[in-house]
Design a protein around this motif. Sequence first.
Motif, PDB file in Angstrom:
ATOM      1  N   ASN A   1     -20.564  17.547  41.145  1.00 25.38           N
ATOM      2  CA  ASN A   1     -19.645  16.407  41.140  1.00 25.38           C
ATOM      3  C   ASN A   1     -18.460  16.639  42.044  1.00 25.38           C
ATOM      4  OD1 ASN A   1     -20.309  14.149  39.780  1.00 25.38           O
ATOM      5  ND2 ASN A   1     -19.885  15.039  37.770  1.00 25.38           N
ATOM      6  N   ARG A   2     -17.942  17.886  41.979  1.00 25.27           N
ATOM      7  CA  ARG A   2     -16.783  18.194  42.815  1.00 25.27           C
ATOM      8  C   ARG A   2     -17.176  18.062  44.289  1.00 25.27           C
ATOM      9  NH1 ARG A   2     -15.425  23.422  41.480  1.00 25.27           N
ATOM     10  NH2 ARG A   2     -15.119  22.694  39.374  1.00 25.27           N
ATOM     11  N   ALA A   3     -18.357  18.615  44.623  1.00 26.02           N
ATOM     12  CA  ALA A   3     -18.802  18.554  46.016  1.00 26.02           C
ATOM     13  C   ALA A   3     -18.996  17.098  46.427  1.00 26.02           C
ATOM     14  CB  ALA A   3     -20.100  19.329  46.167  1.00 26.02           C
ATOM     15  N   LYS A   4     -19.563  16.302  45.490  1.00 25.89           N
ATOM     16  CA  LYS A   4     -19.808  14.896  45.818  1.00 25.89           C
ATOM     17  C   LYS A   4     -18.480  14.169  46.028  1.00 25.89           C
ATOM     18  CE  LYS A   4     -21.235  11.468  42.962  1.00 25.89           C
ATOM     19  NZ  LYS A   4     -21.991  10.968  41.850  1.00 25.89           N
ATOM     20  N   ASN A   5     -17.510  14.447  45.143  1.00 26.06           N
ATOM     21  CA  ASN A   5     -16.218  13.779  45.273  1.00 26.06           C
ATOM     22  C   ASN A   5     -15.506  14.181  46.556  1.00 26.06           C
ATOM     23  OD1 ASN A   5     -16.413  12.228  43.068  1.00 26.06           O
ATOM     24  ND2 ASN A   5     -15.319  13.609  41.715  1.00 26.06           N
ATOM     25  N   ASP A   6     -15.603  15.481  46.912  1.00 24.56           N
ATOM     26  CA  ASP A   6     -14.974  15.929  48.164  1.00 24.56           C
ATOM     27  C   ASP A   6     -15.593  15.196  49.340  1.00 24.56           C
ATOM     28  OD1 ASP A   6     -13.445  17.615  46.824  1.00 24.56           O
ATOM     29  OD2 ASP A   6     -14.447  19.463  47.459  1.00 24.56           O
ATOM     30  N   PHE A   7     -16.932  15.110  49.279  1.00 19.90           N
ATOM     31  CA  PHE A   7     -17.628  14.440  50.375  1.00 19.90           C
ATOM     32  C   PHE A   7     -17.201  12.972  50.462  1.00 19.90           C
ATOM     33  CE2 PHE A   7     -21.201  11.617  51.390  1.00 19.90           C
ATOM     34  CZ  PHE A   7     -21.351  11.936  52.720  1.00 19.90           C
ATOM     35  N   LEU A   8     -17.167  12.324  49.285  1.00 18.25           N
ATOM     36  CA  LEU A   8     -16.788  10.905  49.270  1.00 18.25           C
ATOM     37  C   LEU A   8     -15.360  10.719  49.767  1.00 18.25           C
ATOM     38  CD1 LEU A   8     -18.370   9.621  45.960  1.00 18.25           C
ATOM     39  CD2 LEU A   8     -18.931   8.923  48.276  1.00 18.25           C
ATOM     40  N   ALA A   9     -14.468  11.653  49.372  1.00 16.96           N
ATOM     41  CA  ALA A   9     -13.068  11.537  49.786  1.00 16.96           C
ATOM     42  C   ALA A   9     -12.978  11.617  51.304  1.00 16.96           C
ATOM     43  CB  ALA A   9     -12.246  12.650  49.151  1.00 16.96           C
ATOM     44  N   ARG A  10     -13.724  12.573  51.880  1.00 19.51           N
ATOM     45  CA  ARG A  10     -13.654  12.744  53.331  1.00 19.51           C
ATOM     46  C   ARG A  10     -14.275  11.546  54.043  1.00 19.51           C
ATOM     47  NH1 ARG A  10     -16.223  17.898  53.826  1.00 19.51           N
ATOM     48  NH2 ARG A  10     -15.200  18.572  51.936  1.00 19.51           N
ATOM     49  N   MET A  11     -15.437  11.112  53.517  1.00 16.77           N
ATOM     50  CA  MET A  11     -16.122   9.988  54.153  1.00 16.77           C
ATOM     51  C   MET A  11     -15.256   8.745  54.076  1.00 16.77           C
ATOM     52  SD  MET A  11     -19.490   8.072  52.869  1.00 16.77           S
ATOM     53  CE  MET A  11     -18.545   7.110  51.729  1.00 16.77           C
ATOM     54  N   SER A  12     -14.657   8.538  52.893  1.00 16.26           N
ATOM     55  CA  SER A  12     -13.845   7.339  52.721  1.00 16.26           C
ATOM     56  C   SER A  12     -12.643   7.378  53.658  1.00 16.26           C
ATOM     57  CB  SER A  12     -13.440   7.220  51.255  1.00 16.26           C
ATOM     58  OG  SER A  12     -12.083   7.060  51.103  1.00 16.26           O
ATOM     59  N   HIS A  13     -12.070   8.580  53.883  1.00 11.23           N
ATOM     60  CA  HIS A  13     -10.919   8.697  54.784  1.00 11.23           C
ATOM     61  C   HIS A  13     -11.309   8.252  56.187  1.00 11.23           C
ATOM     62  CE1 HIS A  13      -8.351  10.886  57.643  1.00 11.23           C
ATOM     63  NE2 HIS A  13      -7.393  10.560  56.782  1.00 11.23           N
ATOM     64  N   GLU A  14     -12.446   8.763  56.665  1.00 12.17           N
ATOM     65  CA  GLU A  14     -12.863   8.429  58.031  1.00 12.17           C
ATOM     66  C   GLU A  14     -13.143   6.931  58.156  1.00 12.17           C
ATOM     67  OE1 GLU A  14     -12.573  10.640  60.325  1.00 12.17           O
ATOM     68  OE2 GLU A  14     -12.003  12.009  58.717  1.00 12.17           O
ATOM     69  N   LEU A  15     -13.888   6.397  57.166  1.00 12.88           N
ATOM     70  CA  LEU A  15     -14.266   4.983  57.265  1.00 12.88           C
ATOM     71  C   LEU A  15     -13.043   4.072  57.169  1.00 12.88           C
ATOM     72  CD1 LEU A  15     -17.506   4.959  55.111  1.00 12.88           C
ATOM     73  CD2 LEU A  15     -17.323   4.781  57.566  1.00 12.88           C
ATOM     74  N   ARG A  16     -12.128   4.418  56.280  1.00 11.95           N
ATOM     75  CA  ARG A  16     -10.944   3.576  56.106  1.00 11.95           C
ATOM     76  C   ARG A  16     -10.095   3.559  57.378  1.00 11.95           C
ATOM     77  NH1 ARG A  16      -9.076   2.183  50.999  1.00 11.95           N
ATOM     78  NH2 ARG A  16     -10.663   2.625  49.463  1.00 11.95           N
ATOM     79  N   THR A  17     -10.000   4.712  58.058  1.00 11.97           N
ATOM     80  CA  THR A  17      -9.193   4.761  59.268  1.00 11.97           C
ATOM     81  C   THR A  17      -9.759   3.774  60.299  1.00 11.97           C
ATOM     82  OG1 THR A  17      -8.812   7.063  58.773  1.00 11.97           O
ATOM     83  CG2 THR A  17      -8.235   6.355  60.984  1.00 11.97           C
ATOM     84  N   SER A  18     -11.077   3.784  60.470  1.00 12.81           N
ATOM     85  CA  SER A  18     -11.666   2.869  61.449  1.00 12.81           C
ATOM     86  C   SER A  18     -11.559   1.424  60.967  1.00 12.81           C
ATOM     87  CB  SER A  18     -13.138   3.191  61.665  1.00 12.81           C
ATOM     88  OG  SER A  18     -13.265   4.532  62.000  1.00 12.81           O
ATOM     89  N   LEU A  19     -11.773   1.218  59.655  1.00 16.68           N
ATOM     90  CA  LEU A  19     -11.726  -0.158  59.134  1.00 16.68           C
ATOM     91  C   LEU A  19     -10.330  -0.759  59.262  1.00 16.68           C
ATOM     92  CD1 LEU A  19     -13.934  -0.022  55.964  1.00 16.68           C
ATOM     93  CD2 LEU A  19     -14.274  -1.416  57.983  1.00 16.68           C
ATOM     94  N   ASN A  20      -9.334   0.105  59.217  1.00 17.02           N
ATOM     95  CA  ASN A  20      -7.964  -0.366  59.371  1.00 17.02           C
ATOM     96  C   ASN A  20      -7.834  -1.125  60.690  1.00 17.02           C
ATOM     97  OD1 ASN A  20      -5.358  -0.466  58.322  1.00 17.02           O
ATOM     98  ND2 ASN A  20      -4.672   1.074  59.801  1.00 17.02           N
ATOM     99  N   ALA A  21      -8.411  -0.526  61.740  1.00 16.94           N
ATOM    100  CA  ALA A  21      -8.331  -1.169  63.044  1.00 16.94           C
ATOM    101  C   ALA A  21      -9.216  -2.423  63.081  1.00 16.94           C
ATOM    102  CB  ALA A  21      -8.765  -0.179  64.107  1.00 16.94           C
ATOM    103  N   ILE A  22     -10.421  -2.323  62.541  1.00 15.66           N
ATOM    104  CA  ILE A  22     -11.363  -3.451  62.612  1.00 15.66           C
ATOM    105  C   ILE A  22     -10.797  -4.677  61.885  1.00 15.66           C
ATOM    106  CG2 ILE A  22     -13.653  -4.251  61.880  1.00 15.66           C
ATOM    107  CD1 ILE A  22     -14.613  -1.332  62.238  1.00 15.66           C
ATOM    108  N   ILE A  23     -10.376  -4.467  60.640  1.00 20.00           N
ATOM    109  CA  ILE A  23      -9.883  -5.612  59.850  1.00 20.00           C
ATOM    110  C   ILE A  23      -8.542  -6.096  60.395  1.00 20.00           C
ATOM    111  CG2 ILE A  23      -9.129  -6.329  57.545  1.00 20.00           C
ATOM    112  CD1 ILE A  23     -11.193  -4.418  56.382  1.00 20.00           C
ATOM    113  N   GLY A  24      -7.680  -5.142  60.743  1.00 19.36           N
ATOM    114  CA  GLY A  24      -6.340  -5.510  61.207  1.00 19.36           C
ATOM    115  C   GLY A  24      -6.386  -6.312  62.494  1.00 19.36           C
ATOM    116  N   PHE A  25      -7.116  -5.795  63.515  1.00 24.53           N
ATOM    117  CA  PHE A  25      -7.144  -6.516  64.803  1.00 24.53           C
ATOM    118  C   PHE A  25      -7.880  -7.841  64.694  1.00 24.53           C
ATOM    119  CE2 PHE A  25      -5.953  -2.428  66.741  1.00 24.53           C
ATOM    120  CZ  PHE A  25      -4.873  -2.895  67.467  1.00 24.53           C
ATOM    121  N   SER A  26      -8.964  -7.867  63.927  1.00 22.60           N
ATOM    122  CA  SER A  26      -9.669  -9.149  63.805  1.00 22.60           C
ATOM    123  C   SER A  26      -8.756 -10.158  63.105  1.00 22.60           C
ATOM    124  CB  SER A  26     -10.995  -8.984  63.067  1.00 22.60           C
ATOM    125  OG  SER A  26     -10.800  -8.307  61.857  1.00 22.60           O
ATOM    126  N   ASN A  27      -7.914  -9.692  62.196  1.00 25.85           N
ATOM    127  CA  ASN A  27      -6.934 -10.578  61.550  1.00 25.85           C
ATOM    128  C   ASN A  27      -5.974 -11.152  62.574  1.00 25.85           C
ATOM    129  OD1 ASN A  27      -7.129 -11.133  58.870  1.00 25.85           O
ATOM    130  ND2 ASN A  27      -6.357  -9.136  58.221  1.00 25.85           N
TER     131      ASN A  27
END
Length: 646
Positions: free
Chosen positions: A264-290
């Motif tokens: 679970n810890r490994a899964k959560n670490d992985f999810l935390a890292r993945m979510s960080h990367e995806l959110r950073t890119s989504l910030n630009a995608i959603i923000g600029f399209s807005n």
Amino acid sequence: MFVIVADNQSVFQKILAQILAEQGVDFHICSTGAEVKEAMKVRSVDLFVLTMNLPDIDGASLCRYIRQTLRDDWIPIIILTASDRGQSFADVFREGATDIFHRNRIEHFSDYLANLTEFSRPLSGRVMVVEDSASQRQLLQQTLSGWGLMVDVFPSSRPAIEAHLQQPYDVILTDIELNGLENGLDIVHDIRQQPIGIGDVPIIAITAYLSDSTRVNFLARGIDRCMLKPILMPELRSEIKKQIDARRQRLDIEDERRREREKNRAKNDFLARMSHELRTSLNAIIGFSNLLIMGDDKDAETREYAGKINGAGKLLLELINEVLDLSRIESGNITMTLESENLDDILEKCQQVMQSFASEHQMTLTFTNPLKDVRIRCDVTRLTEVILNLISNAIKYNRPGGTIDVRTQLTQTGFVRISVADDGIGISPEFSETIFQPFARAHADSHNVQGTGIGLTIALQLVELMGGRMDFYSEVDKGSTFWIDIPQAVSDETAATLDSPAQQSALMPCKVLYVDDNPVNCLLIEKWFSKQATASVSIATSAREALELLDADLPDVVITDIHMPEESGYWLLQQIRERSRCRALPVVALSAMAMDDEVEKGKLSGFSAYLTKPFDFQVLVKTLNHLVPLKRGVNSNQSSSQKSTN
Ligand code: ADP
């Protein structure tokens, strides 16, 4: 184990052969007494199974022959018979038979054999025996070793405790009165103080005297089982086996849990890292399209494409949030605040949120709540989320002109049932089986409806965490009704006030310093501020640059990323707090790290607010509008107190 069977009926020979083979026992089948006598000479026998009458000898005579020849009382002789004649029973018992089983009850013999084979199977494990009598020690050592156990014997408690601390045993067997001076309870006391793995070893007490009150006293002191002297060896054997098996089972479960936690810890670490990367890119995608959608100078086609990019970005964000949510629920990391809530208020809020969504899809959404002023026990945010999900599904999997009816009723078991009924496309019986499993989507291909397939999985788990139930019924092309049962609030707990809906307001005049190493995010913020009439922003791409800008011109608010290549947002916060003129300066964290523990850490570190990427402009406006006046208030208080002391 080797068994000699003597029976001249071939049907019974077959039945017995099958029973013995199933239990993994070696056997030899004889049809006459003479064959039995021959077989006994060849190999040592552990059990005889005889019929009452063989062609050349009767059961009682054969018993007599066996007992006289082997002279070993311990070898059991079992008689299998179809007869009920008491006299012949008395005869075989007199000649040394151990037991008689009726052929019509062959399962009794089968159980007997199972116990016997179990008894002859070697045990495994390390056992400590603490006993002051040398002869008892010797007897126990021999017997236990004969069962296959590794045995160490000790005459007193001290060396026994030390040996266990060095290498823990699987079971401890201790006498209670040791040399008249020491007491077996000392061992129990010292061992039970030890950590798990050493201190939780099963302890069996052997004692010559056992009243009810001493038994209770022993159990209360941490003894697992008391046995009275003289010890019956079969009983001791089965007790030791039971304790060793139970301990192994406990250790296995503990191991399994530890592995699960690590996974679970490994899964959560992985999810935390993945979510960080995806959110950073989504910030630009959603923000600029807005920004493109909002821009008046853009042509219709550009706006349409920007809308599509925006929609896809938001769906991706929903997926990330739902996967994180599910992982939190599954790892037990979700906090539920169960309070007494007004059902009316919750439904009203759901109606406000969903009414326009239903109208956009040309559908009629109605609410019927006869349960006025009923209070339910729930986490209001999570329950609202569940109901919104059900209504949103009822709209999504429906046709234009469709109707959705949200109703309440009291169930016979005292729950409040909230059901969401639609007359939409329905769910096939095959899909009904898997509907609550993650990523299960029945209509993803046939109907072009966006979704993640996780909503219902989360909803079910949330409802169960609130002590409720959830289910549905559905007919293809007729519609579906999903319902949840939530417990009523029992006491008169104070109602939690629902957050007022986010105020749609403009950003107040303010100077903002934005710190982020990601150039795309900086550009997005710059562009957005350029559209705010009364606010301005300066951009720093590192924490050190931010400090230079801040020293040159003090802003009203600092917004900072957390993870930056050199100094982090935490470092910047600390530097700001060390500058006397900046102590009251609001510092907002704006980070793609969105796991609960990261947000909690951010808040505990002293950030005035912690926002996650991709951020919602409206939330940013609300946060800034809230923080800027606070800072000004502190500053004006500071200056007025300075004036008064001057
Ligand atoms: P999503 O809607 O994001 O796909 P859900 O977990 O909420 O995920 O729902 C899972 C699936 O169950 C949906 O994809 C859909 O096939 C089916 N479903 C849910 N609610 C309804 C409904 N009211 N009518 C018909 N199908 C439904």
